[in-house]
Design a protein around this motif. Structure first.
Motif, PDB file in Angstrom:
ATOM      1  N   GLU A  36       0.827  -1.206   0.000  1.00  0.00           N
ATOM      2  CA  GLU A  36       0.000   0.000   0.000  1.00  0.00           C
ATOM      3  C   GLU A  36       0.861   1.256   0.000  1.00  0.00           C
ATOM      4  O   GLU A  36       0.516   2.254  -0.644  1.00  0.00           O
ATOM      5  N   ALA A  37       1.987   1.198   0.717  1.00  0.00           N
ATOM      6  CA  ALA A  37       2.903   2.341   0.718  1.00  0.00           C
ATOM      7  C   ALA A  37       3.533   2.528  -0.660  1.00  0.00           C
ATOM      8  O   ALA A  37       3.612   3.645  -1.172  1.00  0.00           O
ATOM      9  N   LEU A  38       3.946   1.433  -1.273  1.00  0.00           N
ATOM     10  CA  LEU A  38       4.565   1.507  -2.595  1.00  0.00           C
ATOM     11  C   LEU A  38       3.581   2.057  -3.625  1.00  0.00           C
ATOM     12  O   LEU A  38       3.962   2.788  -4.540  1.00  0.00           O
ATOM     13  N   ALA A  39       2.303   1.735  -3.444  1.00  0.00           N
ATOM     14  CA  ALA A  39       1.279   2.183  -4.391  1.00  0.00           C
ATOM     15  C   ALA A  39       1.129   3.701  -4.407  1.00  0.00           C
ATOM     16  O   ALA A  39       0.652   4.272  -5.395  1.00  0.00           O
ATOM     17  N   VAL A  40       1.545   4.363  -3.330  1.00  0.00           N
ATOM     18  CA  VAL A  40       1.502   5.834  -3.298  1.00  0.00           C
ATOM     19  C   VAL A  40       2.913   6.412  -3.349  1.00  0.00           C
ATOM     20  O   VAL A  40       3.143   7.551  -2.977  1.00  0.00           O
ATOM     21  N   ASN A  41       3.850   5.602  -3.821  1.00  0.00           N
ATOM     22  CA  ASN A  41       5.222   6.029  -4.120  1.00  0.00           C
ATOM     23  C   ASN A  41       6.060   6.323  -2.877  1.00  0.00           C
ATOM     24  O   ASN A  41       6.935   7.199  -2.901  1.00  0.00           O
ATOM     25  N   VAL A  42       5.788   5.606  -1.782  1.00  0.00           N
ATOM     26  CA  VAL A  42       6.680   5.659  -0.622  1.00  0.00           C
ATOM     27  C   VAL A  42       7.843   4.717  -0.910  1.00  0.00           C
ATOM     28  O   VAL A  42       7.672   3.510  -0.980  1.00  0.00           O
ATOM     29  N   GLU A  43       9.013   5.287  -1.080  1.00  0.00           N
ATOM     30  CA  GLU A  43      10.160   4.529  -1.593  1.00  0.00           C
ATOM     31  C   GLU A  43      10.957   3.822  -0.502  1.00  0.00           C
ATOM     32  O   GLU A  43      11.399   2.688  -0.673  1.00  0.00           O
ATOM     33  N   LYS A  44      11.182   4.523   0.620  1.00  0.00           N
ATOM     34  CA  LYS A  44      11.947   3.970   1.732  1.00  0.00           C
ATOM     35  C   LYS A  44      11.172   4.175   3.020  1.00  0.00           C
ATOM     36  O   LYS A  44      10.464   5.171   3.180  1.00  0.00           O
ATOM     37  N   ILE A  45      11.332   3.234   3.951  1.00  0.00           N
ATOM     38  CA  ILE A  45      10.654   3.304   5.239  1.00  0.00           C
ATOM     39  C   ILE A  45      11.669   3.059   6.349  1.00  0.00           C
ATOM     40  O   ILE A  45      12.439   2.098   6.296  1.00  0.00           O
ATOM     41  N   VAL A  46      11.671   3.949   7.348  1.00  0.00           N
ATOM     42  CA  VAL A  46      12.518   3.760   8.530  1.00  0.00           C
ATOM     43  C   VAL A  46      11.605   3.366   9.690  1.00  0.00           C
ATOM     44  O   VAL A  46      10.713   4.131  10.082  1.00  0.00           O
ATOM     45  N   THR A  47      11.814   2.165  10.222  1.00  0.00           N
ATOM     46  CA  THR A  47      11.035   1.702  11.366  1.00  0.00           C
ATOM     47  C   THR A  47      11.886   1.855  12.622  1.00  0.00           C
ATOM     48  O   THR A  47      13.093   1.618  12.609  1.00  0.00           O
ATOM     49  N   ASN A  54      12.182  -4.717  21.393  1.00  0.00           N
ATOM     50  CA  ASN A  54      12.004  -4.687  19.937  1.00  0.00           C
ATOM     51  C   ASN A  54      13.250  -4.289  19.161  1.00  0.00           C
ATOM     52  O   ASN A  54      13.198  -4.110  17.958  1.00  0.00           O
ATOM     53  N   LEU A  55      14.391  -4.190  19.832  1.00  0.00           N
ATOM     54  CA  LEU A  55      15.633  -3.907  19.118  1.00  0.00           C
ATOM     55  C   LEU A  55      15.897  -4.960  18.044  1.00  0.00           C
ATOM     56  O   LEU A  55      16.197  -4.635  16.885  1.00  0.00           O
ATOM     57  N   ALA A  56      15.784  -6.222  18.426  1.00  0.00           N
ATOM     58  CA  ALA A  56      16.057  -7.309  17.476  1.00  0.00           C
ATOM     59  C   ALA A  56      14.987  -7.374  16.399  1.00  0.00           C
ATOM     60  O   ALA A  56      15.280  -7.678  15.232  1.00  0.00           O
ATOM     61  N   LYS A  57      13.736  -7.098  16.769  1.00  0.00           N
ATOM     62  CA  LYS A  57      12.643  -7.130  15.787  1.00  0.00           C
ATOM     63  C   LYS A  57      12.860  -6.093  14.697  1.00  0.00           C
ATOM     64  O   LYS A  57      12.649  -6.356  13.502  1.00  0.00           O
ATOM     65  N   VAL A  58      13.295  -4.909  15.089  1.00  0.00           N
ATOM     66  CA  VAL A  58      13.578  -3.856  14.107  1.00  0.00           C
ATOM     67  C   VAL A  58      14.699  -4.309  13.174  1.00  0.00           C
ATOM     68  O   VAL A  58      14.612  -4.142  11.949  1.00  0.00           O
ATOM     69  N   ARG A  59      15.734  -4.896  13.746  1.00  0.00           N
ATOM     70  CA  ARG A  59      16.831  -5.387  12.892  1.00  0.00           C
ATOM     71  C   ARG A  59      16.347  -6.447  11.919  1.00  0.00           C
ATOM     72  O   ARG A  59      16.750  -6.481  10.757  1.00  0.00           O
ATOM     73  N   GLN A  60      15.455  -7.290  12.395  1.00  0.00           N
ATOM     74  CA  GLN A  60      14.896  -8.329  11.519  1.00  0.00           C
ATOM     75  C   GLN A  60      14.114  -7.707  10.356  1.00  0.00           C
ATOM     76  O   GLN A  60      14.237  -8.142   9.205  1.00  0.00           O
ATOM     77  N   LEU A  61      13.327  -6.670  10.652  1.00  0.00           N
ATOM     78  CA  LEU A  61      12.531  -6.025   9.617  1.00  0.00           C
ATOM     79  C   LEU A  61      13.396  -5.392   8.534  1.00  0.00           C
ATOM     80  O   LEU A  61      12.990  -5.299   7.374  1.00  0.00           O
ATOM     81  N   THR A  62      14.608  -4.969   8.904  1.00  0.00           N
ATOM     82  CA  THR A  62      15.474  -4.326   7.911  1.00  0.00           C
ATOM     83  C   THR A  62      16.004  -5.307   6.872  1.00  0.00           C
ATOM     84  O   THR A  62      16.675  -4.893   5.922  1.00  0.00           O
ATOM     85  N   GLY A  63      15.685  -6.570   7.040  1.00  0.00           N
ATOM     86  CA  GLY A  63      16.034  -7.539   6.006  1.00  0.00           C
ATOM     87  C   GLY A  63      15.270  -7.310   4.717  1.00  0.00           C
ATOM     88  O   GLY A  63      15.680  -7.785   3.648  1.00  0.00           O
ATOM     89  N   HIS A  64      14.163  -6.563   4.797  1.00  0.00           N
ATOM     90  CA  HIS A  64      13.407  -6.216   3.592  1.00  0.00           C
ATOM     91  C   HIS A  64      14.131  -5.103   2.856  1.00  0.00           C
ATOM     92  O   HIS A  64      14.656  -4.172   3.469  1.00  0.00           O
ATOM     93  N   GLU A  65      14.120  -5.161   1.546  1.00  0.00           N
ATOM     94  CA  GLU A  65      14.920  -4.221   0.748  1.00  0.00           C
ATOM     95  C   GLU A  65      14.493  -2.767   0.901  1.00  0.00           C
ATOM     96  O   GLU A  65      15.298  -1.861   0.658  1.00  0.00           O
ATOM     97  N   ARG A  66      13.248  -2.504   1.296  1.00  0.00           N
ATOM     98  CA  ARG A  66      12.783  -1.124   1.385  1.00  0.00           C
ATOM     99  C   ARG A  66      12.677  -0.619   2.819  1.00  0.00           C
ATOM    100  O   ARG A  66      12.157   0.466   3.069  1.00  0.00           O
TER     101      ARG A  66
END
Length: 266
Positions: A36-47, A54-66
């Motif tokens: 849904e974010a990509l559909a409105v041209n959100v290119e990068k996301i910082v979580t 949630n330190l480790a959870k955030v690191r895990q999420l960064t495995g996604h390319e965006r």
């Protein structure tokens, strides 16, 4: 029969989401939220990380390319900060897709943690940012004087400065932070009817010192207040910035994109 809400605008220029909490989004799996974010041209996301849990959870999420992330402990969770927490942040603060130390700071509105502890934990994490040469992501609420006093001890050593996110503090604190080279983050609050104070700060903030954020799943912008927030609503933030600043959306998109790049990736 309820009135249909306006569709989310779609701009040709890309947008960067500089502050959200993807691991908090409810009712939407990660793939759907990203699509849904990509559909409105959100290119990068910082979580953003907020607690030892949630330190480790955030690191895990960064495995996604965006997706990129941060490492840090929110003032609400300051009493959970330990030497082991500091070791973990230091160990991973320099990871390739960790772009900042945060969300750190002070919150005297809720006072979920003792104020002295908040101050000490803020200072310890500022030192981590200095040592790792990382920008900071700061949360400050009802703590203007102490936030300024603590930042003043570290600002000259923070070469990459950082962002005061979800800025709702005084114009005086805004002027100090801007003068020190920090950026201000603006989100759905700028669309709220009673947020004239935030719009005043927005109007006074140079376009080259602001970034767009949602703080999802919180602070959903009008006209979607009442629904969980998500990065897909960023175009409404861009529109409101343009309205307040008397600019066209293209100018806001171009500059805030460049600002985010400078803040986190240059």
């Amino acid at each position: 029969m309820s009135k249909k809400k306006r569709d989310i605008p779609v701009f040709e220029q890309p947008i960067i989401e500089t502050h959200c909490h993807l691991d908090y989004l409810e009712g939407d799996d990660l793939d759907a939220a990203l699509a849904e974010a990509l559909a409105v041209n959100v290119e990068k996301i910082v979580t953003i990380s907020v607690s030892p849990d949630n330190l480790a959870k955030v690191r895990q999420l960064t495995g996604h390319e965006r997706i990129w992330g941060t490492q840090g402990i929110h003032p609400h969770e300051a009493e959970l900060f330990t030497d082991e927490t500091e070791t973990e942040i230091r160990a991973h603060g320099g990871d390739d897709k960790i772009v900042a130390i945060g969300e750190i700071g002070l919150d005297y509105y809720y006072d979920h943690a003792d104020r002295k502890v908040q101050q000490q934990v803020f200072e310890r994490q500022l030192q981590i940012a200095v040592d790792l040469d990382k920008p900071i992501v700061v949360h400050t609420r009802e703590a203007d004087d102490d936030c300024r006093a603590i930042l003043s001890n570290y600002s000259q050593h923070l070469k990459k400065k950082g962002v005061i996110h979800s800025f709702t503090s005084s114009l005086a604190l805004a002027e100090y932070c801007l003068g020190e080279g920090f950026m201000l983050g603006f989100n759905g609050i700028i669309t709220f009817n009673r947020a004239e104070n935030v719009r005043e700060v927005l109007d006074a903030t140079p376009l080259d010192q602001m970034v767009t954020e949602t703080d999802a799943p919180y602070l959903t912008p009008a006209p979607y207040r009442g629904k969980p927030n998500a990065p897909k609503y960023l175009p409404f933030i861009v529109e409101k910035i343009a309205e307040v600043k008397g600019l066209d959306c293209a100018a806001v998109l171009t500059q805030t994109y460049d600002n985010a790049q400078r803040l986190f990736w240059r």
